[in-house]
Design an enzyme around this catalytic site. Sequence first.
Site, PDB file in Angstrom:
ATOM      1  N   ASP A  18      68.261  28.893  18.400  1.00  0.00           N
ATOM      2  CA  ASP A  18      68.378  28.536  16.988  1.00  0.00           C
ATOM      3  C   ASP A  18      68.795  27.073  16.841  1.00  0.00           C
ATOM      4  O   ASP A  18      69.516  26.536  17.680  1.00  0.00           O
ATOM      5  CB  ASP A  18      69.420  29.445  16.324  1.00  0.00           C
ATOM      6  N   ASN A  66      59.828  35.564  10.757  1.00  0.00           N
ATOM      7  CA  ASN A  66      59.518  34.139  10.646  1.00  0.00           C
ATOM      8  C   ASN A  66      58.225  33.846   9.887  1.00  0.00           C
ATOM      9  O   ASN A  66      57.962  32.694   9.522  1.00  0.00           O
ATOM     10  CB  ASN A  66      59.442  33.491  12.030  1.00  0.00           C
TER      11      ASN A  66
END
Length: 240
Positions: A18, A66
Site C-alpha cells: 500500500d 480496485n
Amino acid sequence: MQEQSAGRGPRHVAIIMDGNGRWAQKRGRPRLFGHHAGARRVKEIVTACPDFGVEYVTIFAFSTENWKRTQTEVAGLMSLFRRYIIKEMQEFVRENVRVRFIGDRPRLDAKLRQLMDDAEAMTQACTGTNLTIALNYGGRDEVSRATQRLAHDVAEGRLRPEDVNEETLPKYLDTCVLPDPDLVIRTSGEARISNFLLWQSAYAEYEFIDTLWPDFTPEIFGELLRGYGARDRRFGAVTA
C-alpha cells in the site's frame, strides 16, 4: 498445526503493498508513477528472499475492489501488469523464482490472462523462491468460488457433506498448493487487512508499518523478519 518457537524466521510472507499513489502524489507526480516505482520494488524484495530464508512471498497486486478506481488508473495498472510480466519473467527464470497467480481471472483481459499462463508455465520448473501474485483477488470472493466448487463436488457425489470440514475447504482455495502465511505485512500506515487471504491468515502474525511501499527496502524487510523471529507463536497453546 504445530507450535513454532521463537527465533525461527517465517517461511511464507504475504505483503499488502500500500502507498504507491500517496508516494507519487507527495512528489507531485500522477498515481501511476507510484505504481511503476512499486513494481520495481517487488523485484528487489523477491530477490532478497533467499538471503532471509523466506521460501514463499505473496503480494497483493490488485483487489476485486480496485475496479472502483478511475478508469484511467485501472487501465494504467492493467498495462503495467502486462509489461511487468513480459519484462521480468526471463529474469525470474534466471533467479529460479516460481511464479503463480491467484484471483478471479475471467474478468481480466485475454492478453493478460495468456501472459499469466505463460509466466506460470515458464517458471514451473523453478525451485527457488515461490512468488504468488494476487491479481483481481479478494478473500471473500475466493472463499465463495471455493465453496461453489465444493458444493458442485457434493452434488456430483464426489464428496459427502459430512466430510466437509476445515481441512476440506482449503483444497478448493486458489492457494491450495501453498502453505499458510506466517507473517502478513502492510505498508503505508493503514491497519486493516482489506479482504486479503482471510482464511489463510487465521494464525498469521501481522506488521502494520508507516513506510510507503516504494520506500520499502530489503533492510526494512529484514528488520521485520527479525522481529517475527522474536515472537512466541503458540497457536492457542500455553508455553511450558
